[in-house]
Design a protein around this motif. Sequence first.
Motif, PDB file in Angstrom:
ATOM      1  N   ILE A  25      56.107  49.576  40.625  1.00  0.00           N
ATOM      2  CA  ILE A  25      55.357  50.806  40.370  1.00  0.00           C
ATOM      3  C   ILE A  25      55.902  51.513  39.130  1.00  0.00           C
ATOM      4  N   THR A  26      57.216  51.537  38.999  1.00  0.00           N
ATOM      5  CA  THR A  26      57.828  52.168  37.829  1.00  0.00           C
ATOM      6  C   THR A  26      57.433  51.441  36.549  1.00  0.00           C
ATOM      7  N   GLN A  27      57.525  50.121  36.560  1.00  0.00           N
ATOM      8  CA  GLN A  27      57.184  49.349  35.369  1.00  0.00           C
ATOM      9  C   GLN A  27      55.692  49.429  35.058  1.00  0.00           C
ATOM     10  N   ALA A  28      54.852  49.352  36.088  1.00  0.00           N
ATOM     11  CA  ALA A  28      53.406  49.417  35.868  1.00  0.00           C
ATOM     12  C   ALA A  28      52.983  50.813  35.419  1.00  0.00           C
TER      13      ALA A  28
ATOM     14  N   LEU B 266      52.646  41.801  35.032  1.00  0.00           N
ATOM     15  CA  LEU B 266      52.727  42.752  36.145  1.00  0.00           C
ATOM     16  C   LEU B 266      51.705  42.425  37.228  1.00  0.00           C
ATOM     17  N   ALA B 267      50.524  42.016  36.837  1.00  0.00           N
ATOM     18  CA  ALA B 267      49.497  41.648  37.817  1.00  0.00           C
ATOM     19  C   ALA B 267      49.939  40.441  38.638  1.00  0.00           C
ATOM     20  N   LYS B 268      50.542  39.458  37.984  1.00  0.00           N
ATOM     21  CA  LYS B 268      51.041  38.281  38.704  1.00  0.00           C
ATOM     22  C   LYS B 268      52.138  38.679  39.685  1.00  0.00           C
ATOM     23  N   ARG B 269      53.024  39.568  39.255  1.00  0.00           N
ATOM     24  CA  ARG B 269      54.096  40.014  40.146  1.00  0.00           C
ATOM     25  C   ARG B 269      53.541  40.784  41.334  1.00  0.00           C
ATOM     26  N   PHE B 270      52.490  41.577  41.102  1.00  0.00           N
ATOM     27  CA  PHE B 270      51.892  42.336  42.191  1.00  0.00           C
ATOM     28  C   PHE B 270      51.250  41.402  43.216  1.00  0.00           C
ATOM     29  N   VAL B 271      50.582  40.372  42.746  1.00  0.00           N
ATOM     30  CA  VAL B 271      49.983  39.399  43.661  1.00  0.00           C
ATOM     31  C   VAL B 271      51.067  38.716  44.490  1.00  0.00           C
ATOM     32  N   SER B 272      52.191  38.383  43.861  1.00  0.00           N
ATOM     33  CA  SER B 272      53.281  37.752  44.618  1.00  0.00           C
ATOM     34  C   SER B 272      53.894  38.732  45.610  1.00  0.00           C
ATOM     35  N   LEU B 273      53.931  40.022  45.273  1.00  0.00           N
ATOM     36  CA  LEU B 273      54.414  41.023  46.224  1.00  0.00           C
ATOM     37  C   LEU B 273      53.482  41.110  47.429  1.00  0.00           C
ATOM     38  N   LEU B 274      52.178  41.059  47.184  1.00  0.00           N
ATOM     39  CA  LEU B 274      51.213  41.154  48.276  1.00  0.00           C
ATOM     40  C   LEU B 274      51.231  39.931  49.182  1.00  0.00           C
ATOM     41  N   SER B 275      51.490  38.774  48.611  1.00  0.00           N
ATOM     42  CA  SER B 275      51.447  37.549  49.414  1.00  0.00           C
ATOM     43  C   SER B 275      52.723  37.335  50.211  1.00  0.00           C
TER      44      SER B 275
ATOM     45  N   GLU C 166      50.505  44.419  24.928  1.00  0.00           N
ATOM     46  CA  GLU C 166      50.377  45.192  26.171  1.00  0.00           C
ATOM     47  C   GLU C 166      49.575  44.430  27.217  1.00  0.00           C
ATOM     48  N   LEU C 167      48.685  43.556  26.768  1.00  0.00           N
ATOM     49  CA  LEU C 167      47.919  42.718  27.684  1.00  0.00           C
ATOM     50  C   LEU C 167      48.820  41.679  28.342  1.00  0.00           C
ATOM     51  N   ALA C 168      49.778  41.165  27.595  1.00  0.00           N
ATOM     52  CA  ALA C 168      50.736  40.207  28.162  1.00  0.00           C
ATOM     53  C   ALA C 168      51.577  40.874  29.240  1.00  0.00           C
TER      54      ALA C 168
ATOM     55  N   MET D 203      44.341  34.032  32.769  1.00  0.00           N
ATOM     56  CA  MET D 203      45.573  34.771  32.863  1.00  0.00           C
ATOM     57  C   MET D 203      46.124  34.751  34.278  1.00  0.00           C
ATOM     58  N   SER D 204      45.282  34.550  35.266  1.00  0.00           N
ATOM     59  CA  SER D 204      45.761  34.598  36.643  1.00  0.00           C
ATOM     60  C   SER D 204      46.281  33.254  37.131  1.00  0.00           C
ATOM     61  N   GLN D 205      46.032  32.203  36.398  1.00  0.00           N
ATOM     62  CA  GLN D 205      46.477  30.886  36.827  1.00  0.00           C
ATOM     63  C   GLN D 205      47.910  30.625  36.399  1.00  0.00           C
ATOM     64  N   ASN D 206      48.515  29.687  37.084  1.00  0.00           N
ATOM     65  CA  ASN D 206      49.841  29.222  36.718  1.00  0.00           C
ATOM     66  C   ASN D 206      49.746  28.566  35.336  1.00  0.00           C
ATOM     67  N   PRO D 207      50.663  28.895  34.411  1.00  0.00           N
ATOM     68  CA  PRO D 207      50.575  28.315  33.059  1.00  0.00           C
ATOM     69  C   PRO D 207      50.605  26.785  33.043  1.00  0.00           C
ATOM     70  N   ASP D 208      51.194  26.170  34.063  1.00  0.00           N
ATOM     71  CA  ASP D 208      51.225  24.708  34.128  1.00  0.00           C
ATOM     72  C   ASP D 208      49.874  24.112  34.503  1.00  0.00           C
ATOM     73  N   GLN D 209      48.989  24.928  35.052  1.00  0.00           N
ATOM     74  CA  GLN D 209      47.701  24.424  35.533  1.00  0.00           C
ATOM     75  C   GLN D 209      46.551  24.634  34.554  1.00  0.00           C
ATOM     76  N   ILE D 210      46.785  25.288  33.436  1.00  0.00           N
ATOM     77  CA  ILE D 210      45.703  25.498  32.479  1.00  0.00           C
ATOM     78  C   ILE D 210      45.814  24.486  31.342  1.00  0.00           C
ATOM     79  N   ASP D 211      44.705  24.203  30.737  1.00  0.00           N
ATOM     80  CA  ASP D 211      44.698  23.202  29.668  1.00  0.00           C
ATOM     81  C   ASP D 211      45.284  23.777  28.375  1.00  0.00           C
ATOM     82  N   ALA D 212      45.522  22.917  27.425  1.00  0.00           N
ATOM     83  CA  ALA D 212      46.191  23.295  26.186  1.00  0.00           C
ATOM     84  C   ALA D 212      45.369  24.304  25.388  1.00  0.00           C
ATOM     85  N   GLN D 213      44.059  24.151  25.381  1.00  0.00           N
ATOM     86  CA  GLN D 213      43.208  25.063  24.624  1.00  0.00           C
ATOM     87  C   GLN D 213      43.283  26.482  25.198  1.00  0.00           C
ATOM     88  N   ALA D 214      43.228  26.599  26.503  1.00  0.00           N
ATOM     89  CA  ALA D 214      43.328  27.920  27.129  1.00  0.00           C
ATOM     90  C   ALA D 214      44.718  28.510  26.907  1.00  0.00           C
TER      91      ALA D 214
END
Length: 118
Positions: free
Chosen positions: A52-55, A32-41, A25-27, A1-12
């Motif tokens: 914060i509101t959305q999370a 949101l986790a990906k967006r938070f990582v991009s905010l931190l970087s 809700e997991l999606a 889930m943390s990888q770029n969708p272009d970098q994972i194989d078809a099965q995953a």
Amino acid sequence: MSQNPDQIDAQARLFLGHLFAQAPELAVAAELAKRFVSLLSGSDIAGLDEWITQAGNSELESLANGIARDIDAVRAAITTSWTTSPVEGQINRIKAIKRQRYGRASYPLLRRHVLLSA
């Protein structure tokens, strides 16, 4: 889930599709986790309040509440380039020396060994 969708194989990708279909809700939490990582970087904190509101309305509510409680520290961590890594490296080095010499000598000898190895 943390990888770029272009970098994972078809099965995953297929597995994640099924997983997100069964638990939408997991999606939302993964996005949101990906967006938070991009905010931190980055150094742009404009989207932090919105995140914060959305999370707060998702499975990441506890994380969002914790960040909201200490918002000033989070903003400072995002916008400044200050880091404690060099200090932590020195602490780890000293702890390693201490573990090697544990029970073998007194404090003055340990102090001398630490200072000589610097």
